[in-house]
Structure formats: structure tokens, C-alpha cells
Design an enzyme around this catalytic site. Structure first.
Site, PDB file in Angstrom:
ATOM      1  N   PRO A  69       0.813  -1.271  -0.172  1.00  0.00           N
ATOM      2  CG  PRO A  69      -0.968  -1.637   1.482  1.00  0.00           C
ATOM      3  CD  PRO A  69       0.468  -2.129   1.206  1.00  0.00           C
ATOM      4  CB  THR A 102       1.683   4.480  -6.034  1.00  0.00           C
ATOM      5  OG1 THR A 102       1.347   3.749  -7.306  1.00  0.00           O
ATOM      6  CG2 THR A 102       1.805   5.978  -6.045  1.00  0.00           C
ATOM      7  CE  LYS A 177       0.342   5.186  -9.830  1.00  0.00           C
ATOM      8  NZ  LYS A 177      -0.614   4.887 -10.658  1.00  0.00           N
TER       9      LYS A 177
HETATM   10  P1  NAD Z   1      -4.543  -3.836  -1.896  1.00  0.00           P
HETATM   11  O1  NAD Z   1      -4.602  -3.064  -0.509  1.00  0.00           O
HETATM   12  O2  NAD Z   1      -5.447  -4.343  -2.627  1.00  0.00           O
HETATM   13  O3  NAD Z   1      -3.182  -4.788  -1.784  1.00  0.00           O
HETATM   14  C1  NAD Z   1      -1.890  -4.724  -0.763  1.00  0.00           C
HETATM   15  C2  NAD Z   1      -1.730  -5.921  -0.161  1.00  0.00           C
HETATM   16  O4  NAD Z   1      -0.622  -5.717   0.303  1.00  0.00           O
HETATM   17  C3  NAD Z   1      -2.839  -6.591   0.651  1.00  0.00           C
HETATM   18  O5  NAD Z   1      -3.099  -7.960   0.291  1.00  0.00           O
HETATM   19  C4  NAD Z   1      -2.175  -6.701   1.936  1.00  0.00           C
HETATM   20  O6  NAD Z   1      -2.350  -7.812   2.743  1.00  0.00           O
HETATM   21  C5  NAD Z   1      -0.666  -6.782   1.422  1.00  0.00           C
HETATM   22  N1  NAD Z   1       0.231  -6.240   2.529  1.00  0.00           N
HETATM   23  C6  NAD Z   1       0.399  -5.224   3.278  1.00  0.00           C
HETATM   24  N2  NAD Z   1       1.456  -5.089   4.059  1.00  0.00           N
HETATM   25  C7  NAD Z   1       2.279  -6.269   3.689  1.00  0.00           C
HETATM   26  C8  NAD Z   1       3.498  -6.699   4.174  1.00  0.00           C
HETATM   27  N3  NAD Z   1       4.240  -6.049   5.092  1.00  0.00           N
HETATM   28  N4  NAD Z   1       3.784  -7.930   3.825  1.00  0.00           N
HETATM   29  C9  NAD Z   1       3.051  -8.468   2.782  1.00  0.00           C
HETATM   30  N5  NAD Z   1       1.981  -8.381   2.222  1.00  0.00           N
HETATM   31  C10 NAD Z   1       1.404  -7.101   2.780  1.00  0.00           C
HETATM   32  O7  NAD Z   1      -3.623  -2.585  -2.627  1.00  0.00           O
HETATM   33  P2  NAD Z   1      -3.661  -2.424  -4.388  1.00  0.00           P
HETATM   34  O8  NAD Z   1      -4.754  -1.841  -4.886  1.00  0.00           O
HETATM   35  O9  NAD Z   1      -3.101  -3.830  -4.702  1.00  0.00           O
HETATM   36  O10 NAD Z   1      -2.467  -1.464  -4.393  1.00  0.00           O
HETATM   37  C11 NAD Z   1      -1.076  -1.699  -4.285  1.00  0.00           C
HETATM   38  C12 NAD Z   1      -0.100  -0.462  -4.674  1.00  0.00           C
HETATM   39  O11 NAD Z   1      -0.202  -0.173  -5.925  1.00  0.00           O
HETATM   40  C13 NAD Z   1      -0.665   0.830  -3.797  1.00  0.00           C
HETATM   41  O12 NAD Z   1       0.521   1.647  -3.516  1.00  0.00           O
HETATM   42  C14 NAD Z   1      -1.334   1.701  -5.132  1.00  0.00           C
HETATM   43  O13 NAD Z   1      -1.214   2.955  -4.768  1.00  0.00           O
HETATM   44  C15 NAD Z   1      -0.801   1.192  -6.341  1.00  0.00           C
HETATM   45  N6  NAD Z   1      -1.589   1.205  -7.374  1.00  0.00           N
HETATM   46  C16 NAD Z   1      -2.916   0.626  -7.099  1.00  0.00           C
HETATM   47  C17 NAD Z   1      -3.639   0.470  -8.392  1.00  0.00           C
HETATM   48  C18 NAD Z   1      -5.176   0.276  -8.458  1.00  0.00           C
HETATM   49  O14 NAD Z   1      -5.886   0.406  -9.418  1.00  0.00           O
HETATM   50  N7  NAD Z   1      -5.696  -0.788  -7.495  1.00  0.00           N
HETATM   51  C19 NAD Z   1      -3.298   1.074  -9.874  1.00  0.00           C
HETATM   52  C20 NAD Z   1      -1.898   1.496 -10.000  1.00  0.00           C
HETATM   53  C21 NAD Z   1      -1.125   1.528  -8.774  1.00  0.00           C
END
Ligand code: NAD
Length: 305
Positions: A69, A102, A177
Site C-alpha cells: 500500500p 506507489t 506516477k
Molecule cells: P491492496 O490493498 O489491494 O493490496 C495490498 C496488499 O499488500 C494486501 O493484500 C495486503 O495484505 C498486503 N500487504 C500489506 N503489507 C504487507 C506486508 N508487510 N507483507 C506482505 N503483504 C502485505 O492494494 P492495491 O490496490 O493492490 O495497491 C497496491 C499498490 O499499487 C498501492 O501502492 C497503490 O497505490 C498502487 N496502485 C494501485 C492501483 C489500483 O488500481 N488498485 C493502480 C496503480 C497503482
């Protein structure tokens, strides 16, 4: 030879899950880890191996990819905190680390420099394209770091994305980004406002969307991520704003954009307005919904305080 690479993938959420699946589909050997056991199970069902701890997951890995995250999670993962040892203490010197989360530029640079001092290569490689792009393997990767590290990462990034850019030195991927996401938030708010104005004046949002798509208001949110329910199939707005890109993640990205603007003394009034609107939307209990749910803020029938 590429199929022999051992990849460790950490963070299997909305984005990381489908990205890791694409590596498996390409025949790569992937060991996965997430704090949520159900996220791990989804991947082991597709052929990934798993580990009891993150330290075990990265054992002997040639490449580590993280999709977490925010900056605090990335820093704790690699450099450690009072609860856990960082991966820096166990990673192989030949390992390449790709962080696709991000996060703030300062943390990306701090982690990259610390790893470099241990001889470990690091690139910041945030993505654009959403869950749809992650699933289809068509993400845009925006890479910051040494050119040689970028070139080393290409064969793996190519399995998850279609357009791979080298934006500049360490941290440059994160800057590019958040510029993109600040613009995306402004487009989403503007599209929502315009569609609601049309609805309030008796127009059909589907018809107005078709008109604007052939006119000068055309943009990505209108065309591929329409915020008005039931204009497009298979987008979060037509699925109760579930899945996709959470309001709280957009709020985080706008915070990063505004912090960056303060440091560079840039003028970003539209970004600041979008930050304020997304902040209010989150405060009203919508933080876990997709960011296109900002559409409801403009509806006369929404539950406003
Ligand atoms: P999400 O919350 O769905 O997934 C994050 C995952 O990380 C979760 O499964 C959580 O359990 C895991 N996690 C957290 N801390 C952890 C740790 N210490 N060890 C292992 N696992 C851990 O978030 P997402 O939507 O997949 O986004 C992830 C990143 O990508 C963010 O930085 C977000 O800004 C970026 N992003 C998201 C999108 C989108 O459309 N969702 C698009 C571009 C970029």
C-alpha cells in the site's frame, strides 16, 4: 533461461495478485507472500509456491517484487522496523529488487540507497493501468533507477506490462506516477461533475458519454472507467464501486503529489481541490470504495452531511 529465474512476489492485493498470476502464466517460478492467507491461497491454486514468512519467501530469489500500500510498508519490508527484520539482511547480493507500489519518492530513494550499500540493485517501478491492466498484462511501468537495473528488469516487467518507461534516476518513477495520478483524479472529478449536470438536466448518461467521447471532453475516465453506474459493463461503477482503485489509495497519492509540489514550490490548485474532495469523500465513509465513487458526491440524492 528466463524461466529459471526465481521470483519472490510480496503483496497480493487487487494489483499484486493478478500481476503475479501473469508471471506464472509466463512459466516463471514464483514464491508468494502476503499477510492475508486467502490472497496467498489464490496464487498457490494457480501454481505459485508459498512460504511461512517473508524472509523464507525471498530465500535464493533472483528478483523480489513488492506491491504494497504505502511507503511505511515498503520501508519496513526492506529495512525492517521494531517488529521485524528487513529483507536487506537476507537478500542475495545478485538480487534485483523491483518495488511497484506507489510511494513517496523520499522512501523509494532511502530504500534504494540502503540496498545499494549492500550491493543489492533496486528500481522504483510504479504502475498505471488499474486492475484491468494488471489482469490483462498491459500495465504501464514507470521506472526510476540505474539504466542497467532497468534493462535487467525488462524481461520480467514485459510479462506484466505493455509499456515500460525509464523515467530517470532513483525516485523518478514515483514522481512521474504521482503526476499522472493527480491528473487522473482531476479528470475523474470533472467527468463526474459533467455527467451529473447532464443527468440533472434530463439527459441519459450513456448518450452524453457517447457524445463527449466524440467531442473535446474525451478522456480515459469517460472512455474506460466511466463513473456513472451502468454506462459501461465490468467497471467498478457498475459493480457497486467494489474492487478497482480505492478512494483511500487515491487520497494517499494526492497527498504525495501535494507534498512533492510543496517541495518544488509548484502551483497545483486543481490537485489541491481534488485532494480536498477525495478527503471529504473518504471521511464520509467511502474510503474502501473505488475512486470513481466520487460521482455520488455530485448527485442530489446522495447522502451528504
Ligand atoms: P491492496 O490493498 O489491494 O493490496 C495490498 C496488499 O499488500 C494486501 O493484500 C495486503 O495484505 C498486503 N500487504 C500489506 N503489507 C504487507 C506486508 N508487510 N507483507 C506482505 N503483504 C502485505 O492494494 P492495491 O490496490 O493492490 O495497491 C497496491 C499498490 O499499487 C498501492 O501502492 C497503490 O497505490 C498502487 N496502485 C494501485 C492501483 C489500483 O488500481 N488498485 C493502480 C496503480 C497503482
Amino acid at each position: 533461461m528466463q524461466t529459471q529465474l526465481k521470483i519472490a512476489f510480496i503483496g497480493l492485493g487487487n494489483m499484486g495478485g493478478p500481476m503475479a498470476i501473469n508471471l506464472l502464466k509466463a512459466g516463471m517460478q514464483v514464491c508468494v507472500f502476503d499477510l492475508m492467507p486467502q490472497a496467498v491461497t489464490k496464487l498457490t491454486e494457480q501454481g505459485a509456491s508459498s512460504a511461512n514468512s517473508v524472509l523464507e519467501a525471498v530465500k535464493d530469489a533472483d528478483i523480489v517484487i513488492s506491491m504494497l500500500p504505502a511507503g511505511k510498508h515498503v520501508e519496513a519490508l526492506y529495512l525492517g522496523d521494531d517488529k521485524q527484520a528487513g529483507l536487506i539482511s537476507v537478500l542475495d547480493k545478485n538480487c534485483l529488487v523491483i518495488d511497484s507500489s506507489t510511494i513517496d519518492t523520499a522512501t523509494a530513494q532511502k530504500v534504494g540507497k540502503a540496498l545499494a550499500e549492500h550491493g543489492i540493485a533496486f528500481i522504483d517501478a510504479p504502475v498505471s493501468g488499474g486492475v484491468g491492466g494488471a489482469t490483462a498484462g498491459t500495465l504501464t511501468f514507470i521506472v526510476g533507477g540505474e539504466l542497467s537495473h532497468y534493462e535487467r528488469a525488462l524481461p520480467v516487467l514485459n510479462k506484466m506490462g505493455k509499456n515500460i518507461f525509464h523515467a530517470g534516476p532513483l525516485g523518478a518513477g514515483q514522481v512521474a506516477k504521482i503526476c499522472n495520478n493527480m491528473l487522473l483524479s482531476v479528470l475523474m472529478v470533472g467527468t463526474s461533475e459533467a455527467l451529473q449536470l447532464a443527468i440533472d438536466n434530463g439527459l441519459d448518461p450513456k448518450v452524453v458519454s457517447d457524445i463527449m467521447l466524440q467531442s473535446s471532453g474525451r478522456n480515459w475516465t469517460l472512455e474506460l472507467y466511466n463513473p456513472c453506474p451502468n454506462v459501461l459493463p465490468n467497471v467498478p461503477s457498475s459493480k457497486g464501486y467494489q474492487g478497482g482503485f480505492m478512494v483511500d489509495l487515491m487520497k494517499k497519492d494526492l497527498g504525495l503529489a501535494i507534498d512533492t509540489a510543496i517541495k518544488s514550490e509548484s502551483f497545483t490548485p486543481m490537485g489541491e481541490l481534488a485532494q480536498s474532495l477525495y478527503g471529504k469523500h473518504s471521511m464520509q465513509g467511502n474510503g474502501q470504495l473505488d475512486f470513481s465513487s466520487i460521482f455520488s458526491m455530485f448527485s442530489k440524492h446522495s447522502n451528504k452531511e
